[in-house]
Design an enzyme around this catalytic site. Structure first.
Site, PDB file in Angstrom:
ATOM      1  N   GLU A 152     -16.485  13.245  16.558  1.00 34.52           N
ATOM      2  CA  GLU A 152     -17.390  13.894  15.305  1.00 34.52           C
ATOM      3  C   GLU A 152     -16.349  13.991  14.134  1.00 34.52           C
ATOM      4  O   GLU A 152     -16.649  15.166  13.712  1.00 34.52           O
ATOM      5  CB  GLU A 152     -17.862  15.043  16.027  1.00 34.52           C
ATOM      6  CG  GLU A 152     -18.818  14.744  17.059  1.00 34.52           C
ATOM      7  CD  GLU A 152     -19.350  15.984  17.798  1.00 34.52           C
ATOM      8  OE1 GLU A 152     -19.385  17.196  17.403  1.00 34.52           O
ATOM      9  OE2 GLU A 152     -19.918  15.881  18.851  1.00 34.52           O
ATOM     10  N   GLU A 257     -23.376  10.306  25.574  1.00 38.67           N
ATOM     11  CA  GLU A 257     -24.006  11.611  25.792  1.00 38.67           C
ATOM     12  C   GLU A 257     -25.266  11.624  26.039  1.00 38.67           C
ATOM     13  O   GLU A 257     -26.226  12.459  25.124  1.00 38.67           O
ATOM     14  CB  GLU A 257     -23.335  12.729  24.733  1.00 38.67           C
ATOM     15  CG  GLU A 257     -21.873  12.721  24.813  1.00 38.67           C
ATOM     16  CD  GLU A 257     -21.478  13.867  23.897  1.00 38.67           C
ATOM     17  OE1 GLU A 257     -22.255  14.722  23.292  1.00 38.67           O
ATOM     18  OE2 GLU A 257     -20.146  13.749  23.365  1.00 38.67           O
TER      19      GLU A 257
HETATM   20  O1  9MR Z   1     -22.334  20.555  26.438  1.00 40.48           O
HETATM   21  C1  9MR Z   1     -21.323  21.126  25.919  1.00 40.48           C
HETATM   22  C2  9MR Z   1     -21.588  22.513  25.760  1.00 40.48           C
HETATM   23  O2  9MR Z   1     -21.721  22.998  27.036  1.00 40.48           O
HETATM   24  C3  9MR Z   1     -20.594  23.423  25.033  1.00 40.48           C
HETATM   25  O3  9MR Z   1     -21.207  24.585  24.880  1.00 40.48           O
HETATM   26  C4  9MR Z   1     -20.752  22.763  23.425  1.00 40.48           C
HETATM   27  C5  9MR Z   1     -19.749  23.551  22.571  1.00 40.48           C
HETATM   28  O4  9MR Z   1     -19.217  22.927  21.873  1.00 40.48           O
HETATM   29  O5  9MR Z   1     -20.246  21.225  23.679  1.00 40.48           O
HETATM   30  C6  9MR Z   1     -21.238  20.639  24.321  1.00 40.48           C
HETATM   31  O6  9MR Z   1     -20.869  19.337  24.471  1.00 40.48           O
HETATM   32  C7  9MR Z   1     -20.855  18.676  22.933  1.00 40.48           C
HETATM   33  C8  9MR Z   1     -19.895  17.369  23.167  1.00 40.48           C
HETATM   34  O7  9MR Z   1     -18.687  18.048  23.603  1.00 40.48           O
HETATM   35  C9  9MR Z   1     -19.855  16.739  21.970  1.00 40.48           C
HETATM   36  N1  9MR Z   1     -21.130  16.214  21.399  1.00 40.48           N
HETATM   37  C10 9MR Z   1     -22.064  17.173  21.322  1.00 40.48           C
HETATM   38  C11 9MR Z   1     -22.100  17.870  22.868  1.00 40.48           C
HETATM   39  C12 9MR Z   1     -23.215  18.725  22.853  1.00 40.48           C
HETATM   40  O8  9MR Z   1     -23.075  19.746  21.902  1.00 40.48           O
END
Ligand code: 9MR
Length: 362
Positions: A152, A257
């Site tokens: 990102e 994802e």
């Molecule tokens: O699924 C993840 C969630 O449990 C966390 O709280 C969050 C915090 O930043 O991150 C989520 O995963 C993310 C992933 O690492 C990167 N792309 C977006 C995902 C959803 O937010």
């Protein structure tokens, strides 16, 4: 003699039929010749705390991504402090269940530990950045299949996100991250990962970023399109254009994802910093979701997988962001405490219409 031969042929045919039926009961076997089928898993799933979840994972998925435990704030909480306990466990789980492990993620502006956010001097920050990649990537050298090296780094308009990495290290930090990862873990596949990078402007920015890495003579193997989409709004045309565009750069494409969200919100994308205020009207299916909506979701998933199968020579993995609805991050984002239904398995780990729709394509 002839009778024996006849019986053996019948037995062999029965065996083939049974094997074929079994082969098509799970995602990982149905798509075996097409691409890996992955799931993001949390700490308790890595530790196999629940037998039914452990079975679901083992049977259905051929790839795993740690949802949170390899992120900087967990794995590298202090300047000289690393916590590899759960990361080591996910590697062991992958080996045990014959699932490849995708490391998520070496460099991300979010979920950084406090000490990293407080580093003032650019040269100290560069030392942090270098040590972080070296230490983690080299520990899993030869053990991890792939890394989301950078996650990102782009804005929606394709420009570079104003993150602490950009601010302290300048525009080349993405290329630098790939260079360091390649050196620390030469056999591992290296990917750039983002959401909305199927959308034309962000895709353009992503292509430029990839070309920059390639022009510097640094290896990048693939690009992850995260795939946080919404029911009835899956951008199939943009996804196909992006698969073709990234493949034309010589890269493998992954959907990293995937989920199809069922609840309303007022923006697109997956920026974790975006939130909405809580309101009961925005949580309409807390007591259960109408079957028609699950059928609509199944149609979206089937259309997506038709597209993925059409481009199976370019796509190497399709990973869901969670195994089942009860686990999804979308129950807590962008509004806390909702009941969402974005994945293929329900809260009781049973297959939903979307699962059957995908399996029907095989
Ligand atoms: O699924 C993840 C969630 O449990 C966390 O709280 C969050 C915090 O930043 O991150 C989520 O995963 C993310 C992933 O690492 C990167 N792309 C977006 C995902 C959803 O937010």
């Amino acid at each position: 003699m002839k009778k024996n031969l006849f019986i053996n042929v019948i037995l062999a045919l029965t065996f083939i039929c049974i094997s074929a039926t079994i082969a098509h009961k799970t995602l990982r076997s149905a798509f075996k010749k097409d691409f890996l089928i992955g799931a993001a898993i949390n700490a308790s799933q890595i530790e196999e705390k629940n037998d039914a979840e452990a079975t679901l994972l083992r049977e259905q998925f051929s790839a795993i991504t740690p949802e949170n435990i390899m992120k900087a704030e967990v794995i590298h909480p202090g300047w000289d402090r690393y916590n590899f306990t759960l990361a080591d466990k996910i590697i062991a789980l992958g080996e045990k269940n014959h699932m490849v492990v995708n490391g998520h993620t070496l460099i991300w502006h979010s979920q950084l530990p406090l000490f990293a956010r407080q580093i003032q001097q650019a040269d100290s920050f560069r030392t942090y950045f270098t040590e972080h990649i070296n230490t983690i990537a080299s520990r899993y050298k030869g053990k991890i299949y792939s890394w989301d090296v950078v996650n990102e780094a782009l804005n929606e308009d394709g420009t570079m996100r104003k993150s602490v990495f950009l601010e302290k290290l300048g525009n080349d930090f993405v290329t630098e991250a790939f260079r360091l990862a390649e050196k620390a873990s030469p056999g591992t596949e290296l990917y750039y990962n983002d959401y909305n990078n199927e959308q034309p402007k962000k895709r353009e920015g992503c292509i430029n970023l990839i070309k920059k890495i390639q022009d510097a003579g640094v290896r990048i193997d693939g690009v992850g399109i995260q795939g946080h989409w919404q029911k009835g709004k899956v951008p199939l045309k943009e996804i196909e254009e992006s698969i073709l565009a990234y493949h034309a750069l010589g890269l493998k494409v992954m959907i990293t994802e995937l989920d199809i969200e069922m609840l309303p919100r007022n923006f697109d994308g997956a920026d974790v910093a975006n939130r909405q205020a809580s309101n009961p009207a925005l949580n309409p299916y807390a007591a259960g979701i109408p079957d028609q909506l699950l059928q609509d979701q199944a149609t979206d998933y089937a259309n997506l997988f038709k597209l993925f199968l059409k481009h199976r020579d370019k796509i190497t993995r399709v990973t869901f962001w969670g195994m089942h609805d009860g686990q999804s991050w979308l129950n807590g984002w962008p509004i806390r405490g909702r009941t969402n239904y974005p994945l293929l398995f329900d809260r009781a780990f049973s297959p939903k219409p979307a699962f059957h729709a995908i399996m029907a394509l095989k």
